[in-house]
Scaffold this motif. Structure first.
Motif, PDB file in Angstrom:
ATOM      1  N   GLU A 197       0.817  -1.218   0.000  1.00  0.00           N
ATOM      2  CA  GLU A 197       0.000   0.000   0.000  1.00  0.00           C
ATOM      3  C   GLU A 197       0.852   1.269   0.000  1.00  0.00           C
ATOM      4  OE1 GLU A 197       0.808  -1.935   2.440  1.00  0.00           O
ATOM      5  OE2 GLU A 197       0.448  -1.150   4.435  1.00  0.00           O
ATOM      6  N   ASN A 216       4.395   6.527   2.575  1.00  0.00           N
ATOM      7  CA  ASN A 216       5.352   5.860   3.454  1.00  0.00           C
ATOM      8  C   ASN A 216       5.905   6.879   4.446  1.00  0.00           C
ATOM      9  OD1 ASN A 216       7.427   4.473   4.623  1.00  0.00           O
ATOM     10  ND2 ASN A 216       8.378   3.819   2.692  1.00  0.00           N
ATOM     11  N   GLY A 265       4.744  -5.629   8.433  1.00  0.00           N
ATOM     12  CA  GLY A 265       4.870  -7.032   8.071  1.00  0.00           C
ATOM     13  C   GLY A 265       5.236  -7.977   9.194  1.00  0.00           C
ATOM     14  N   GLU A 270       0.515 -11.832   8.309  1.00  0.00           N
ATOM     15  CA  GLU A 270       0.972 -10.884   7.296  1.00  0.00           C
ATOM     16  C   GLU A 270       1.278 -11.580   5.975  1.00  0.00           C
ATOM     17  OE1 GLU A 270       1.801  -7.885   6.452  1.00  0.00           O
ATOM     18  OE2 GLU A 270       1.025  -6.792   8.196  1.00  0.00           O
ATOM     19  N   GLY A 323       4.131  -1.889  11.648  1.00  0.00           N
ATOM     20  CA  GLY A 323       3.908  -0.910  10.585  1.00  0.00           C
ATOM     21  C   GLY A 323       3.157   0.328  11.019  1.00  0.00           C
ATOM     22  N   ASN A 324       2.266   0.189  12.000  1.00  0.00           N
ATOM     23  CA  ASN A 324       1.518   1.366  12.427  1.00  0.00           C
ATOM     24  C   ASN A 324       2.501   2.441  12.862  1.00  0.00           C
ATOM     25  OD1 ASN A 324      -1.356   1.021  12.223  1.00  0.00           O
ATOM     26  ND2 ASN A 324      -1.090  -0.696  13.641  1.00  0.00           N
TER      27      ASN A 324
HETATM   28  P1  AMP Z   1       1.575  -3.908   9.149  1.00  0.00           P
HETATM   29  O1  AMP Z   1       2.387  -3.933  10.409  1.00  0.00           O
HETATM   30  O2  AMP Z   1       2.382  -4.128   7.931  1.00  0.00           O
HETATM   31  O3  AMP Z   1       0.414  -4.823   9.271  1.00  0.00           O
HETATM   32  O4  AMP Z   1       0.979  -2.457   9.023  1.00  0.00           O
HETATM   33  C1  AMP Z   1       0.099  -1.937  10.001  1.00  0.00           C
HETATM   34  C2  AMP Z   1      -0.461  -0.628   9.524  1.00  0.00           C
HETATM   35  O5  AMP Z   1       0.600   0.301   9.377  1.00  0.00           O
HETATM   36  C3  AMP Z   1      -1.158  -0.684   8.188  1.00  0.00           C
HETATM   37  O6  AMP Z   1      -2.261   0.183   8.255  1.00  0.00           O
HETATM   38  C4  AMP Z   1      -0.143  -0.150   7.232  1.00  0.00           C
HETATM   39  O7  AMP Z   1      -0.712   0.435   6.115  1.00  0.00           O
HETATM   40  C5  AMP Z   1       0.590   0.880   8.076  1.00  0.00           C
HETATM   41  N1  AMP Z   1       1.955   1.037   7.611  1.00  0.00           N
HETATM   42  C6  AMP Z   1       2.854   0.040   7.412  1.00  0.00           C
HETATM   43  N2  AMP Z   1       4.018   0.529   6.962  1.00  0.00           N
HETATM   44  C7  AMP Z   1       3.872   1.879   6.901  1.00  0.00           C
HETATM   45  C8  AMP Z   1       4.733   2.932   6.508  1.00  0.00           C
HETATM   46  N3  AMP Z   1       5.971   2.700   6.111  1.00  0.00           N
HETATM   47  N4  AMP Z   1       4.252   4.201   6.564  1.00  0.00           N
HETATM   48  C9  AMP Z   1       2.972   4.428   6.989  1.00  0.00           C
HETATM   49  N5  AMP Z   1       2.150   3.482   7.379  1.00  0.00           N
HETATM   50  C10 AMP Z   1       2.558   2.199   7.325  1.00  0.00           C
END
Ligand code: AMP
Ligand code: MG
Length: 427
Positions: A197, A216, A265, A270, A323-324
């Motif tokens: 995304e 990002n 991730g 994931e 990621g949050n």
């Molecule tokens: P994840 O840990 O990959 O499941 O991501 C958790 C949330 O964080 C999701 O809503 C992602 O879209 C958001 N997210 C992950 N990586 C980033 C990033 N580099 N910048 C902003 N938001 C992110």
């Protein structure tokens, strides 16, 4: 009949303290050192003790503009003393004749025989041809004299190995005559972002964003945080979206870096490529930490090819942050920061907390230890950012620190709470 283990079974949560202990157990200090100009050493960590080869200040000297004399020679207020010499900073005087005084300036060495300085405000010049002064206030021996060695004794360990240099410590090192310092090498960190995304500011305009796409943001604060921690950063962007490319990128990164840091991730279920790729190239432990924000966290290693990279050890550290954005930010400060300090040989990495009154209430206790984004107010208390969601990065910008709230605790207005300031964590 037994139920087969489900992949969605919740593993027990690990406490933050346990996670920290486990993580730091892997953080052996880097062996290579750099010799850097003292001018350029701010924020670096000393690789050896600094032992003073001299005393600072080198001689007894005056801490005032005034008159150097023997305290014993002045018996009454208003006594006249002839002025027999003039000593400016950087110049040595002559031994002082009994019953006389020397005009002296701040920092100038005390002449032999003198044991006190009378500041010029406590004197009146004698008129006419006689060059002399009235000493209005009889001095005490040692008055307005800075003693040789009162700052640093010869042979003293002035700054110890493992200390992080601050602007003041650079000045102190310079006062010992040190133009270069031996410091621990900067950790080399490869930074990756994960998530299909993600798009980059500057590459896709806001009005051109596809549904589901987000900018990002983690990449920006993580890179800046790594720089603040003294790291050399290779920003490798967003992980390529196929397995082979991910494996190749990780392998190359491992050979040339001390740490591979990723965000995103590491949650349960994931779809990202990074997790299986790290598992294939080394090892990966996924932790569920009892903290909020920031539950998922990964530590692992990626093996290096024998050869150039192996000089740094067999494997490169791997840390996967959630990621949050706020989870990523907070877990960096609480876990990655101490890890990076330890890589640089810093021993004292514990959080510095102060107790302040909450000027808010927290009615709902959380099962996890919670790090609330708060701000100090003019009344000496803490205000709470209203939205504590782990996606709301505004809270980390608005706040100037975190309340470390134990698991299962509510907070009433006025309760003393433990506050950790961002300025301590970002230094
Ligand atoms: P994840 O840990 O990959 O499941 O991501 C958790 C949330 O964080 C999701 O809503 C992602 O879209 C958001 N997210 C992950 N990586 C980033 C990033 N580099 N910048 C902003 N938001 C992110
Ligand atoms: Mg993701």
């Amino acid at each position: 009949m037994t139920t087969p283990p489900s992949p969605h079974n919740r593993s027990p949560l690990m406490s933050l303290d346990d996670a920290m202990d486990r993580l730091l157990a892997h953080a052996g200090p880097l062996q290579s050192t750099d010799s850097v100009a003292t001018f350029d050493a701010d924020g670096r960590v000393l690789a050896q003790d600094l032992v003073s080869a001299l005393q600072v200040p080198p001689n007894d000297n005056s801490s005032m503009d005034g008159y150097a004399l023997r305290a014993f020679d002045v018996t009454a207020p208003g006594q006249v003393m002839p002025v027999t010499q003039r000593i400016a900073a950087g110049h040595a005087g002559e031994p002082l004749e009994p019953g006389t005084c020397a005009r002296i300036f701040t920092g100038a060495p005390m002449p032999d025989g003198a044991d006190a300085v009378v500041m010029q405000e406590d004197t009146v010049e004698v008129g006419g041809n006689i060059h002399g002064v009235h000493i209005q206030v009889p001095p005490q021996p040692g008055q307005w004299v800075r003693r040789a060695g009162e700052d640093v004794m010869r042979g003293a360990v002035v700054l110890a190995r493992g200390e992080r240099l601050s602007p003041a410590s650079l000045g102190l090192a310079a006062s010992l005559g040190l133009a270069h310092l031996s410091v621990v090498a900067r950790p080399r960190v490869a930074l990756f972002s994960t998530g299909d995304e993600l798009v980059m500011p500057g590459e896709v305009a806001p009005e051109a964003m596809k549904p589901g796409a987000i900018y990002n943001s983690n990449r920006f604060f993580l890179r800046a945080l790594l720089h603040r921690m003294g790291c050399e950063v290779s920003d490798l962007g967003i992980v390529p979206d196929n397995r082979q490319a991910t494996l190749a990128a990780l392998k190359t990164a491992a050979d040339h870096h001390d740490l591979i840091l990723t965000s995103g991730g590491v949650s349960v279920g994931e779809e990202d490529h990074i997790k299986p790729a790290v598992q294939q190239l080394g090892s990966l432990d996924l932790w569920q930490i009892a903290m909020k924000p920031g539950k998922p966290f990964a530590y692992g290693t990626v093996k290096r090819d024998a050869g150039a990279g192996a000089a740094r050890g067999e494997a490169c550290h791997f840390i996967g942050l959630p990621g949050n954005p706020v989870s990523s930010f907070v877990t960096f400060l609480l876990l990655v920061r101490p890890f990076l300090l330890r890589l640089q040989g810093v021993k004292a990495v514990a959080l510095k907390a102060t107790t302040l009154p909450a000027h808010f209430t927290l009615g709902k206790a959380d099962k996890r230890r919670e790090f609330l984004r708060v701000r100090r107010n003019a009344a000496g208390g803490l205000d709470l950012f209203p939205n504590q969601s782990s996606g709301v990065l505004t809270s980390a910008v608005w706040g100037d620190g975190l309340v470390d709230n134990p698991a299962g605790s509510t907070i009433a207005h006025g309760d003393p709470v433990s506050f950790v300031s961002f300025s301590d964590l970002l230094a």
